[in-house]
Write an enzyme that holds these catalytic residues in place. Structure first.
Site, PDB file in Angstrom:
ATOM      1  N   LYS A 292      -5.097   8.604  -1.020  1.00  0.00           N
ATOM      2  CA  LYS A 292      -5.853   7.722   0.010  1.00  0.00           C
ATOM      3  C   LYS A 292      -5.905   8.289   1.340  1.00  0.00           C
ATOM      4  O   LYS A 292      -7.019   8.284   2.114  1.00  0.00           O
ATOM      5  CB  LYS A 292      -5.016   6.124   0.127  1.00  0.00           C
ATOM      6  CG  LYS A 292      -5.121   5.368  -1.007  1.00  0.00           C
ATOM      7  CD  LYS A 292      -4.213   4.250  -0.739  1.00  0.00           C
ATOM      8  CE  LYS A 292      -3.939   3.709  -2.084  1.00  0.00           C
ATOM      9  NZ  LYS A 292      -2.782   2.719  -2.059  1.00  0.00           N
TER      10      LYS A 292
ATOM     11  N   GLN B  29       1.893  -1.035  -0.334  1.00  0.00           N
ATOM     12  CA  GLN B  29       1.841  -0.538  -1.400  1.00  0.00           C
ATOM     13  C   GLN B  29       2.742  -1.256  -2.572  1.00  0.00           C
ATOM     14  O   GLN B  29       3.701  -1.882  -2.335  1.00  0.00           O
ATOM     15  CB  GLN B  29       2.403   0.908  -1.512  1.00  0.00           C
ATOM     16  CG  GLN B  29       2.150   1.795  -2.731  1.00  0.00           C
ATOM     17  CD  GLN B  29       0.663   2.150  -3.212  1.00  0.00           C
ATOM     18  OE1 GLN B  29      -0.065   2.152  -2.359  1.00  0.00           O
ATOM     19  NE2 GLN B  29       0.493   2.146  -4.506  1.00  0.00           N
TER      20      GLN B  29
ATOM     21  N   ASP C 237      -7.144  -4.983   1.163  1.00  0.00           N
ATOM     22  CA  ASP C 237      -6.634  -5.146  -0.135  1.00  0.00           C
ATOM     23  C   ASP C 237      -7.239  -6.375  -0.909  1.00  0.00           C
ATOM     24  O   ASP C 237      -7.262  -6.382  -1.915  1.00  0.00           O
ATOM     25  CB  ASP C 237      -5.094  -5.013  -0.211  1.00  0.00           C
ATOM     26  CG  ASP C 237      -4.871  -3.881  -1.070  1.00  0.00           C
ATOM     27  OD1 ASP C 237      -5.557  -3.081  -1.422  1.00  0.00           O
ATOM     28  OD2 ASP C 237      -3.446  -3.650  -1.225  1.00  0.00           O
TER      29      ASP C 237
HETATM   30  N1  GUE Z   1      -1.196  -2.947  -2.545  1.00  0.00           N
HETATM   31  C1  GUE Z   1      -1.482  -2.096  -3.511  1.00  0.00           C
HETATM   32  N2  GUE Z   1      -3.010  -1.741  -3.362  1.00  0.00           N
HETATM   33  C2  GUE Z   1      -3.565  -1.012  -4.448  1.00  0.00           C
HETATM   34  O1  GUE Z   1      -4.795  -0.678  -4.393  1.00  0.00           O
HETATM   35  C3  GUE Z   1      -2.514  -0.382  -5.308  1.00  0.00           C
HETATM   36  C4  GUE Z   1      -1.257  -0.776  -5.409  1.00  0.00           C
HETATM   37  N3  GUE Z   1      -0.782  -1.459  -4.467  1.00  0.00           N
HETATM   38  N4  GUE Z   1      -0.338  -0.433  -6.035  1.00  0.00           N
HETATM   39  C5  GUE Z   1      -0.656   0.536  -7.153  1.00  0.00           C
HETATM   40  C6  GUE Z   1      -2.050   0.611  -7.358  1.00  0.00           C
HETATM   41  C7  GUE Z   1      -2.656   1.644  -8.115  1.00  0.00           C
HETATM   42  N5  GUE Z   1      -3.733   2.553  -7.138  1.00  0.00           N
HETATM   43  C8  GUE Z   1      -4.299   3.488  -7.674  1.00  0.00           C
HETATM   44  C9  GUE Z   1      -4.926   4.091  -6.736  1.00  0.00           C
HETATM   45  C10 GUE Z   1      -5.459   5.865  -6.801  1.00  0.00           C
HETATM   46  C11 GUE Z   1      -5.411   5.845  -8.047  1.00  0.00           C
HETATM   47  C12 GUE Z   1      -5.956   7.450  -8.370  1.00  0.00           C
HETATM   48  O2  GUE Z   1      -6.533   8.004  -7.305  1.00  0.00           O
HETATM   49  N6  GUE Z   1      -5.979   7.966  -9.432  1.00  0.00           N
HETATM   50  C13 GUE Z   1      -6.909   9.069  -9.886  1.00  0.00           C
HETATM   51  C14 GUE Z   1      -5.763  10.565  -9.985  1.00  0.00           C
HETATM   52  C15 GUE Z   1      -4.336  10.084 -10.126  1.00  0.00           C
HETATM   53  C16 GUE Z   1      -3.596  11.401  -9.962  1.00  0.00           C
HETATM   54  O3  GUE Z   1      -3.911  12.124  -8.732  1.00  0.00           O
HETATM   55  O4  GUE Z   1      -2.844  11.728 -11.060  1.00  0.00           O
HETATM   56  C17 GUE Z   1      -7.463   8.969 -11.306  1.00  0.00           C
HETATM   57  O5  GUE Z   1      -7.316   8.138 -12.066  1.00  0.00           O
HETATM   58  O6  GUE Z   1      -8.382   9.910 -11.469  1.00  0.00           O
HETATM   59  C18 GUE Z   1      -4.673   5.361  -9.245  1.00  0.00           C
HETATM   60  C19 GUE Z   1      -4.096   4.076  -8.913  1.00  0.00           C
HETATM   61  C20 GUE Z   1      -3.752   1.734  -6.205  1.00  0.00           C
HETATM   62  N7  GUE Z   1      -3.026   0.521  -6.391  1.00  0.00           N
END
Ligand code: GUE
Length: 302
Positions: free
Chosen positions: A64, A108, A131
């Protein structure tokens, strides 16, 4: 000449990275344009609160941060120990609510078991709830006739993936598996607003396969690697994978992510499938930033 029914359907892996890039490039341009128009050096600023030491939380937060800086925004991270108290976190949130330079506040999830997630989220001022998880914003989402500024990021990511690929939602049968506050419940509301017929399935659902085999769109957010198998899906359906299961490995990061869908088999039967990584995840980050820019714009007009 072949009649249309005989033409094999093409199988498409949805590219969340590319669409996320399009979104963030648009945001970057918009920020520059508004800074010029209002002759300001103000930047959209997001405050991320992390509690404890989950390795994947650190990765998401740093993803992020990189993305936020790329569009010309700021992201400040506040890390708390696993043992942090409600009062300590509350004080930080209340201070950020009052701070005009902060446009968005994100806690988070998941939080350590000792803390009550709902009461902590509800401390966030609704205007900074990028969020979309406070009672007020979720309440707006679940009521007919009320509009929301901040949609929860991951469910909106899924809806935008569908729209980007021209997949019709209206009138279709969508099955959502999992009823979390972060994904399942808000996604149910959003798909229903797009005129889908939505079935919400969960751990207590009997004969899950009967539901999924009749679904045009299947969204899986259960936290179990490879949970959705090929024999559970209908030929030509669309599958959205919200799984972010952490698999330890020998890489520099120490882990990789795998989804809730058995990609190799399901991709033989589904027409559209969102992969992990590279699907919903990057889109979630892009939408979070888009919510942040919305919030920032509202303060510029004051
Ligand atoms: N209040 C809150 N808001 C959220 O938005 C929130 C949270 N809590 N808790 C956890 C989950 C999970 N989440 C992700 C964000 C980015 C990737 C992301 O960037 N994923 C990439 C790469 C991951 C990597 O680098 O391995 C992908 O899927 O290609 C994944 C999952 C946001 N979340």
């Amino acid at each position: 000449m072949m009649i249309e029914d005989e033409v094999p359907n093409e199988r498409v892996t949805m590219d969340g990275v590319q669409i996320a890039k399009n979104i963030t490039e648009g945001l970057k341009t918009e920020i520059e344009r508004l800074q010029n128009r209002f002759s300001t050096t103000s930047k959209p600023k997001l405050l991320c609160i992390n509690v404890g030491n989950r390795i994947e939380s650190r990765t998401y937060t740093s993803n992020k941060q990189k993305a936020c800086e790329k569009i010309g925004g700021l992201l400040e991270i506040i890390n708390f120990e696993e043992t942090a108290t409600y009062e300590q976190i509350a004080q930080t949130i209340e201070q950020a609510n009052k701070d005009d330079s902060v446009n968005g506040i994100l806690v988070q999830l998941p939080l350590p078991k000792s803390l009550n997630e709902c009461s902590i989220l509800d401390l966030i001022s609704e205007e900074k709830d990028v969020d979309g998880l406070t009672s007020i914003n979720i309440g707006r989402l679940t009521t007919k006739g009320r509009s929301t500024t901040f949609y929860p990021c991951a469910p909106l990511a899924a809806v935008l993936l569908l729209k980007n690929y021209g997949i019709e939602i209206s009138g279709k049968h969508a099955v959502v598996i999992g009823r979390s506050n972060l994904v399942g419940i808000p996604l149910l509301m959003m798909l229903q607003k797009e005129n889908a017929t939505v079935t919400l399935c969960h751990t207590y659902t009997h004969n899950l396969r009967e539901f999924t085999r009749n679904a045009d769109i299947i969204a899986v957010a259960v936290g179990k690697p490879g949970f959705l198998k090929e024999d559970m899906v209908k030929e030509g359906c669309t599958v959205i994978d919200f799984g972010i299961n952490v698999v330890p490995d020998n890489s520099e990061k120490g882990f990789h992510l795998t989804g809730d869908v058995d990609y190799n088999s399901v991709s033989q039967t589904a027409n559209y499938i969102s992969p992990v990584p590279g699907g919903v995840g990057p889109m979630t980050v892009a939408i979070l930033l888009s919510n942040l820019v919305l919030s920032w714009k509202q303060t510029l007009r004051l």
